[in-house]
Write a protein that holds these residues in place. Structure first.
Motif, short mmCIF file in Angstrom:
data_model
loop_
_atom_site.label_atom_id
_atom_site.label_comp_id
_atom_site.label_asym_id
_atom_site.label_seq_id
_atom_site.Cartn_x
_atom_site.Cartn_y
_atom_site.Cartn_z
N TYR A 158 -11.63 -83.38 -14.54
CA TYR A 158 -12.07 -83.48 -13.16
C TYR A 158 -13.35 -84.30 -13.13
O TYR A 158 -14.32 -84.00 -13.84
N LEU A 159 -13.33 -85.35 -12.32
CA LEU A 159 -14.47 -86.26 -12.20
C LEU A 159 -15.09 -86.13 -10.82
O LEU A 159 -14.47 -85.61 -9.87
N VAL A 160 -16.30 -86.64 -10.69
CA VAL A 160 -16.99 -86.74 -9.40
C VAL A 160 -17.16 -88.22 -9.07
O VAL A 160 -17.74 -88.97 -9.86
N ASP A 161 -16.62 -88.62 -7.91
CA ASP A 161 -16.72 -90.04 -7.56
C ASP A 161 -18.06 -90.31 -6.85
O ASP A 161 -18.92 -89.42 -6.73
N GLU A 162 -18.21 -91.53 -6.36
CA GLU A 162 -19.48 -91.92 -5.72
C GLU A 162 -19.72 -91.19 -4.42
O GLU A 162 -20.86 -91.09 -3.96
N LYS A 193 -14.47 -93.37 -18.77
CA LYS A 193 -15.39 -94.41 -19.22
C LYS A 193 -16.80 -93.85 -19.33
O LYS A 193 -17.16 -92.91 -18.61
N PRO A 194 -17.62 -94.44 -20.21
CA PRO A 194 -19.02 -94.01 -20.28
C PRO A 194 -19.71 -94.17 -18.93
O PRO A 194 -19.50 -95.15 -18.21
N GLY A 195 -20.53 -93.20 -18.58
CA GLY A 195 -21.26 -93.23 -17.32
C GLY A 195 -20.63 -92.41 -16.22
O GLY A 195 -21.31 -92.07 -15.23
N GLU A 196 -19.36 -92.08 -16.33
CA GLU A 196 -18.70 -91.27 -15.30
C GLU A 196 -19.13 -89.81 -15.44
O GLU A 196 -19.43 -89.32 -16.54
N LEU A 197 -19.15 -89.11 -14.28
CA LEU A 197 -19.56 -87.71 -14.25
C LEU A 197 -18.34 -86.82 -14.41
O LEU A 197 -17.39 -86.89 -13.62
N VAL A 198 -18.37 -86.00 -15.43
CA VAL A 198 -17.24 -85.12 -15.75
C VAL A 198 -17.64 -83.69 -15.43
O VAL A 198 -18.71 -83.22 -15.81
N ILE A 199 -16.77 -82.98 -14.70
CA ILE A 199 -17.02 -81.59 -14.34
C ILE A 199 -16.72 -80.72 -15.55
O ILE A 199 -15.63 -80.81 -16.14
N VAL A 200 -17.67 -79.88 -15.94
CA VAL A 200 -17.46 -78.99 -17.08
C VAL A 200 -17.23 -77.56 -16.63
O VAL A 200 -16.89 -76.70 -17.45
N ARG A 223 -12.08 -85.84 -8.30
CA ARG A 223 -10.95 -86.68 -8.66
C ARG A 223 -10.32 -86.14 -9.95
O ARG A 223 -11.03 -85.78 -10.89
N ARG A 224 -9.02 -86.06 -9.96
CA ARG A 224 -8.28 -85.62 -11.14
C ARG A 224 -7.79 -86.86 -11.89
O ARG A 224 -7.33 -87.81 -11.26
N ARG A 225 -7.90 -86.81 -13.24
CA ARG A 225 -7.46 -87.97 -14.01
C ARG A 225 -6.89 -87.50 -15.35
O ARG A 225 -7.45 -86.62 -16.00
N SER A 226 -5.78 -88.11 -15.72
CA SER A 226 -5.16 -87.81 -17.02
C SER A 226 -5.92 -88.53 -18.13
O SER A 226 -6.36 -89.67 -17.95
N VAL A 227 -6.09 -87.85 -19.26
CA VAL A 227 -6.77 -88.44 -20.41
C VAL A 227 -5.92 -88.21 -21.65
O VAL A 227 -5.03 -87.35 -21.68
N ILE A 228 -6.20 -89.02 -22.67
CA ILE A 228 -5.54 -88.86 -23.98
C ILE A 228 -6.59 -88.37 -24.97
O ILE A 228 -7.60 -89.04 -25.20
N VAL A 229 -6.34 -87.21 -25.52
CA VAL A 229 -7.25 -86.62 -26.51
C VAL A 229 -6.83 -87.11 -27.89
O VAL A 229 -5.70 -86.85 -28.33
#
Length: 454
Positions: A384-388, A414-421, A393-399
């Motif tokens: 889960y990301l936070v946009d501007e 990408k580096p710099g994006e805010l990820v919800i923990v 925002r939900r996004r699929s990732v590959i671990v």
């Protein structure tokens, strides 16, 4: 009378109904309708971190059993009676290098040395005699050859005179016999001289045989004494004082305490991820041994005793044993621990000794920084990301892989994006939220990526 009573009851009922209708009309006329007000939406506050590339220390771990790097099995090479035994030659004792542990009766081997030395001395004396005889024969041959030359010269002169009739035939025959006898003497000496070479060859062979017997006797004498070749810890002891031992009999076992080895079982997936980080910069193109391709010194190894927290030793990877463990299909990585007895303080800090079950952790710095997130921030392959606009925002990732409580991401963020923990509970795409950056968690993440457990 009854008719009056009935009329009176009927009038009372009608009056009650009329009063009820009046109340009903009054409440309907004065009823109030509910009003619709504006309700402010509740915006949740969630903890976020900034995704960044981190210097990363790759790790692989497994378990193994400690063994001494070197074990001495003391086997008798010669026969004899045990005439000396160290008083501490018992299982479990530690003895320093150079200690005489056990000695066999050396008398028979000392006699063998004396006999071999005497035989060599006899042969060497005979060799000197041959040299003297050869020298004398050479001088005699020189004299006899001179006499033969004179006899041959005289025979030639008499033959000339006999041809002219100046000497008789008997004188010629006499001189001829003298010349023949001289030739025989010279030939005899020449034959003797040729035999000297064969005699010297025979004596040289006998001397070499005597020297080999002497060397064997000296080695046998050395084999009667068992001296500690290094600082050691004794294992099982089978020899006893005054016991007669035969060649090939086991006397005792001892472990080298200067180093210990652990053959750790490491999962192949972890090892294949770790080893490329220790690749040599310029490996030989035709190298076959893995040690020529992988720089084991770039791999850190930490050994800890299972069941005893806080007890550990630093080690180094020496090799990867051939084949896989047949039961677990894991790689067999050999780690050496130098001086495992140093700083020991039993029982608080025990000694790393034979058959201890230990945990091994290998680590090597990744050649490139990696993007790592807390494993709890991954929700069934999504983050889960936070946009501007501060919306979710939900996004699929590959671990790529997980290491302890970290997940290394190969794509999707990408580096710099805010990820919800945090766990937002109901994560609706586009829902508004209030992000709160946790810089302490980001610092902890960087430490964890470098292998710091704190």
């Amino acid at each position: 009378m009854p008719e009056r009573i009935n009329l009176k009851k009927l009038a009372t009922i009608l009056a009650g109904l009329a009063f009820g209708l009046i109340l009903l009309f009054f409440f309907v006329a004065h009823r109030q309708y509910p009003t619709h007000g504006e309700v402010s939406p509740v915006v949740p506050t969630l903890t976020v971190i900034e995704a960044e590339l981190l210097p990363f220390k790759l790790k692989a771990s497994g378990n193994g059993v400690a063994q001494p790097a070197e074990t001495w099995q003391a086997i008798a090479n010669v026969a004899g009676e045990v005439i000396e035994k160290h008083p501490r030659l018992e299982s479990g004792h530690l003895l320093p290098k150079g200690t005489l542990l056990l000695a066999l009766d050396p008398s028979r081997y000392e006699l063998a040395i004396a006999a071999a030395e005497a035989e060599i001395a006899t042969l060497q004396a005979e060799q000197m005699q041959i040299e003297t005889e050869e020298d004398n024969t050479s001088r005699l041959l020189e004299l006899e050859q001179g006499r033969l030359a004179l006899a041959e010269k005289e025979l030639s002169r008499i033959k000339t005179l006999a041809g002219s009739g100046a000497v008789s035939q008997s004188q010629l025959d006499e001189q001829l016999r003298a010349a023949l006898l001289q030739r025989q003497a010279v030939t005899t000496l020449e034959n003797q001289q040729r035999l000297f070479s064969a005699r010297r060859t025979r004596l040289d062979a006998q001397i070499r045989r005597g020297v080999s017997l002497l060397d064997q006797a000296r080695r046998d004498l050395e084999d009667t004494r068992f001296i500690a070749p290094y600082d050691l810890r004794l294992g099982e002891v089978e020899a006893a004082l005054h016991q007669y031992v035969a060649p090939g009999q086991r006397l005792f076992a001892a472990d080298n305490i200067e180093a210990a080895e652990i053959e750790a079982r490491i999962p192949l997936s972890s090892l294949r991820r770790l080893l490329p980080a220790a690749m040599r910069s310029e490996p030989h193109p035709q190298a076959l041994d893995i040690g020529d391709i992988i720089d084991f010194s770039a791999v850190e190894a930490q050994v800890t005793l299972v069941g005893v927290p806080g007890t550990g030793w630093s080690g180094r990877v020496t090799r990867i044993a051939s084949g896989l463990d047949p039961a677990t299909r894991t790689a067999r990585v050999v780690i050496e621990v130098e001086q495992p007895y140093r700083h020991a303080a039993p029982p608080a800090r025990p000694i790393l000794q034979r058959d201890m079950f230990v945990h091994v952790e290998l680590a090597a710095a990744a050649p490139l920084p990696l993007l790592a997130l807390p494993a709890t921030a991954i929700h069934q392959g999504e983050i889960y990301l936070v946009d501007e606009q501060n919306r979710l925002r939900r996004r699929s990732v590959i671990v790529d892989f997980r290491q302890q409580d970290l997940a290394v991401i190969s794509s999707g963020v990408k580096p710099g994006e805010l990820v919800i923990v945090d766990d937002p509970g109901l994560a609706l795409e586009g829902m508004p939220l209030q992000p709160q950056v946790d810089r302490d968690l980001g610092a902890l993440l960087r430490r964890r990526a470098l292998g710091d457990e704190q």
